[in-house]
Design a protein around this motif. Structure first.
Motif, PDB file in Angstrom:
ATOM      1  N   LEU A 194     -59.781 100.740 -55.990  1.00 25.48           N
ATOM      2  CA  LEU A 194     -60.212 100.536 -54.607  1.00 25.48           C
ATOM      3  C   LEU A 194     -59.404  99.457 -53.904  1.00 25.48           C
ATOM      4  CD1 LEU A 194     -63.279 101.016 -56.306  1.00 25.48           C
ATOM      5  CD2 LEU A 194     -63.480 101.790 -53.947  1.00 25.48           C
ATOM      6  N   PRO A 218     -56.841  93.185 -60.656  1.00 21.74           N
ATOM      7  CA  PRO A 218     -57.895  92.710 -61.570  1.00 21.74           C
ATOM      8  C   PRO A 218     -59.129  93.615 -61.569  1.00 21.74           C
ATOM      9  CG  PRO A 218     -57.043  90.900 -60.242  1.00 21.74           C
ATOM     10  CD  PRO A 218     -56.411  92.150 -59.718  1.00 21.74           C
ATOM     11  N   LEU A 219     -59.484  94.137 -60.390  1.00 18.89           N
ATOM     12  CA  LEU A 219     -60.660  94.999 -60.324  1.00 18.89           C
ATOM     13  C   LEU A 219     -60.433  96.274 -61.147  1.00 18.89           C
ATOM     14  CD1 LEU A 219     -63.498  95.520 -59.098  1.00 18.89           C
ATOM     15  CD2 LEU A 219     -62.353  96.761 -57.271  1.00 18.89           C
ATOM     16  N   ASP A 230     -61.085  95.438 -64.645  1.00 16.85           N
ATOM     17  CA  ASP A 230     -62.530  95.326 -64.874  1.00 16.85           C
ATOM     18  C   ASP A 230     -63.150  96.713 -65.010  1.00 16.85           C
ATOM     19  OD1 ASP A 230     -62.260  92.648 -64.730  1.00 16.85           O
ATOM     20  OD2 ASP A 230     -63.169  92.392 -62.763  1.00 16.85           O
ATOM     21  N   LEU A 231     -62.709  97.642 -64.164  1.00 19.51           N
ATOM     22  CA  LEU A 231     -63.274  98.989 -64.208  1.00 19.51           C
ATOM     23  C   LEU A 231     -62.846  99.720 -65.480  1.00 19.51           C
ATOM     24  CD1 LEU A 231     -63.021 100.054 -60.469  1.00 19.51           C
ATOM     25  CD2 LEU A 231     -65.093  99.700 -61.779  1.00 19.51           C
ATOM     26  N   LEU A 276     -62.275  98.294 -68.335  1.00 20.00           N
ATOM     27  CA  LEU A 276     -63.116  97.732 -69.400  1.00 20.00           C
ATOM     28  C   LEU A 276     -64.529  98.296 -69.317  1.00 20.00           C
ATOM     29  CD1 LEU A 276     -61.902  94.023 -69.273  1.00 20.00           C
ATOM     30  CD2 LEU A 276     -61.457  95.692 -71.074  1.00 20.00           C
ATOM     31  N   LEU A 277     -65.005  98.467 -68.075  1.00 20.67           N
ATOM     32  CA  LEU A 277     -66.343  99.007 -67.872  1.00 20.67           C
ATOM     33  C   LEU A 277     -66.438 100.430 -68.417  1.00 20.67           C
ATOM     34  CD1 LEU A 277     -69.041  98.336 -66.139  1.00 20.67           C
ATOM     35  CD2 LEU A 277     -68.081  99.982 -64.567  1.00 20.67           C
ATOM     36  N   ASP A 309     -66.599 100.280 -72.066  1.00 18.86           N
ATOM     37  CA  ASP A 309     -67.921  99.812 -72.520  1.00 18.86           C
ATOM     38  C   ASP A 309     -68.948 100.938 -72.459  1.00 18.86           C
ATOM     39  OD1 ASP A 309     -66.970  97.362 -73.053  1.00 18.86           O
ATOM     40  OD2 ASP A 309     -67.946  96.308 -71.387  1.00 18.86           O
ATOM     41  N   THR A 331     -69.417 106.428 -59.618  1.00 18.48           N
ATOM     42  CA  THR A 331     -69.628 106.960 -58.260  1.00 18.48           C
ATOM     43  C   THR A 331     -70.950 106.463 -57.676  1.00 18.48           C
ATOM     44  OG1 THR A 331     -70.353 109.008 -59.321  1.00 18.48           O
ATOM     45  CG2 THR A 331     -68.191 109.020 -58.306  1.00 18.48           C
ATOM     46  N   ASP A 332     -71.936 106.158 -58.529  1.00 21.01           N
ATOM     47  CA  ASP A 332     -73.186 105.578 -58.030  1.00 21.01           C
ATOM     48  C   ASP A 332     -72.914 104.278 -57.287  1.00 21.01           C
ATOM     49  OD1 ASP A 332     -74.843 107.512 -58.885  1.00 21.01           O
ATOM     50  OD2 ASP A 332     -75.639 106.439 -60.630  1.00 21.01           O
ATOM     51  N   ARG A 333     -71.902 103.555 -57.729  1.00 24.37           N
ATOM     52  CA  ARG A 333     -71.606 102.255 -57.145  1.00 24.37           C
ATOM     53  C   ARG A 333     -70.580 102.316 -56.029  1.00 24.37           C
ATOM     54  NH1 ARG A 333     -73.807 102.198 -61.556  1.00 24.37           N
ATOM     55  NH2 ARG A 333     -75.014 100.444 -62.390  1.00 24.37           N
ATOM     56  N   TYR A 334     -69.575 103.167 -56.207  1.00 26.68           N
ATOM     57  CA  TYR A 334     -68.475 103.179 -55.233  1.00 26.68           C
ATOM     58  C   TYR A 334     -68.389 104.466 -54.421  1.00 26.68           C
ATOM     59  CZ  TYR A 334     -66.851  98.846 -57.291  1.00 26.68           C
ATOM     60  OH  TYR A 334     -66.754  97.557 -57.699  1.00 26.68           O
ATOM     61  N   GLY A 335     -69.265 105.414 -54.679  1.00 23.87           N
ATOM     62  CA  GLY A 335     -69.257 106.651 -53.900  1.00 23.87           C
ATOM     63  C   GLY A 335     -68.158 107.610 -54.339  1.00 23.87           C
ATOM     64  N   TYR A 390     -65.611 108.295 -52.936  1.00 22.11           N
ATOM     65  CA  TYR A 390     -64.300 107.783 -52.570  1.00 22.11           C
ATOM     66  C   TYR A 390     -63.504 107.341 -53.799  1.00 22.11           C
ATOM     67  CZ  TYR A 390     -60.679 105.259 -50.192  1.00 22.11           C
ATOM     68  OH  TYR A 390     -59.460 104.846 -49.764  1.00 22.11           O
TER      69      TYR A 390
END
Lengths: 179, 156
Positions: free
Chosen positions: B46, B59-60, B63-64, B66-67, B70, B86-90, B92
């Motif tokens: 994003l 960096p994001l 993080d994603l 790694l997420l 996980d 997609t629940d968090r960022y749609g 997009y």
């Protein structure tokens, strides 16, 4: 009839032109939030180490009042620009502002707050940025308006400007307080 | 000479694109890692919006990545992981937009234009062949022939 058919490519061209023009007007950084009108994510963040006065920030603190959640970091230049605006919202407009301190070194955050003032009712330290991902944060600063029931009702990406506050934030707060 | 070659080789190798995925991110389980890579190639970074999180050094994006790993380690299916993001960022965040009412034009549009072009070309070519064929089948009348001959003679 036949002449109309010849006009078709031209009309198509105009249509595509308008679509592109409207597209270019949009800010590509302004991604609609997937969380609008949904409950704020459940989270529990500790206070910034060394700044426990107001405690950390958890989702339970968000319910009950209309609040603004502001994601900020000391390394973020636009955050400094919007800081006086947030301070004014908090001190003059009586808006409860919560902070999420995104991926910051505690000592940097503390210096930043003591230098610029602390308008936040509570600050949660999101050291690894996981909670911010739950909020759909993709760049600091970001601000969210939360209604009384703890639902996210508005999101602004980038620094708050007087115009955004005047045109969007304050009317929305007024609307939410009535609702 | 050898040293020069080595220097050139090193300089060139530094031009090859660096992989965004860091060694410390790679999962021990190769099957899981393969799935993680496949998923992260489908997710948009994003911050630098035209890269996948697999490509991006933001960096994001890390993080994603790694997420995603996980979630996989926690036993999520690929679909569940996608849903989580997609629940968090749609929508997009998906590099391949899902087929929905508002994305119909996006999916169908190019094929519609191609079809329209093909039909147009077909009609145009058929029309032209019609004209050419028409010229073949309509012979000159005696009068036209005489005038043509007169003209040709004048040319000489």
């Amino acid at each position: 009839m036949r002449r109309l058919l010849y006009l078709l490519p031209f009309l198509l061209f105009i249509g595509v032109g308008i679509a592109f023009y409207l597209g270019f007007e949009r800010d590509p950084r302004d991604i609609p939030s997937a969380l609008i009108d949904k409950p704020a994510p459940t989270f529990d963040l500790p206070a910034v180490p060394g700044q426990p006065a107001t405690g950390g920030l958890s989702s339970t603190k968000l319910a009950g009042d209309v609040t603004l959640v502001n994601v900020f970091a000391s390394w973020c230049i636009p955050c400094k620009a919007e800081h006086p605006i947030i301070t004014r919202l908090s001190r003059e407009q009586g808006v409860t502002v919560f902070g999420i301190n995104y991926k910051d070194k505690p000592e940097d955050a503390l210096t930043w707050l003591s230098r610029n003032g602390n308008p936040y009712a509570a600050i949660g330290a999101d050291q690894d940025g996981r909670v911010s991902i739950d909020w759909g944060v993709y760049g600091v600063p970001e601000s969210y308006l939360i209604d009384r029931k703890g639902r996210i009702r508005f999101k602004h990406v980038g620094p708050l400007t007087p115009q955004v506050v005047e045109d969007q934030i304050l009317p929305m707060i007024k609307h939410l307080r009535q609702g | 000479m050898k040293r020069l070659l080595l220097a050139a080789l090193l300089a060139l190798s530094s031009l090859s694109p660096a992989l965004a995925v860091q060694p410390d991110e790679v999962l021990a389980d190769p099957a899981l890692e393969t799935r993680a890579r496949a998923i992260s190639q489908e997710l948009r970074c994003l911050v630098c919006q035209n890269q996948s999180i697999d490509d991006s050094n933001a960096p994001l994006a890390r993080d994603l990545r790694l997420l995603v790993r996980d979630r996989l380690k926690a036993g999520d299916s690929d679909g569940k992981v996608m849903e989580f993001v997609t629940d968090r960022y749609g929508d997009y965040v998906l590099l391949r937009p899902p087929f929905k009412a508002i994305t119909v034009v996006l999916w169908i549009g190019p094929f519609a234009v191609l079809l329209l072009g093909a039909v147009g070309t077909f009609l145009f070519l058929r029309g032209r062949r019609g004209v050419a064929a028409g010229a073949d089948t309509a012979p000159l009348s005696a009068d036209e022939r005489r005038r043509l001959d007169a003209l040709l003679r004048k040319e000489d």
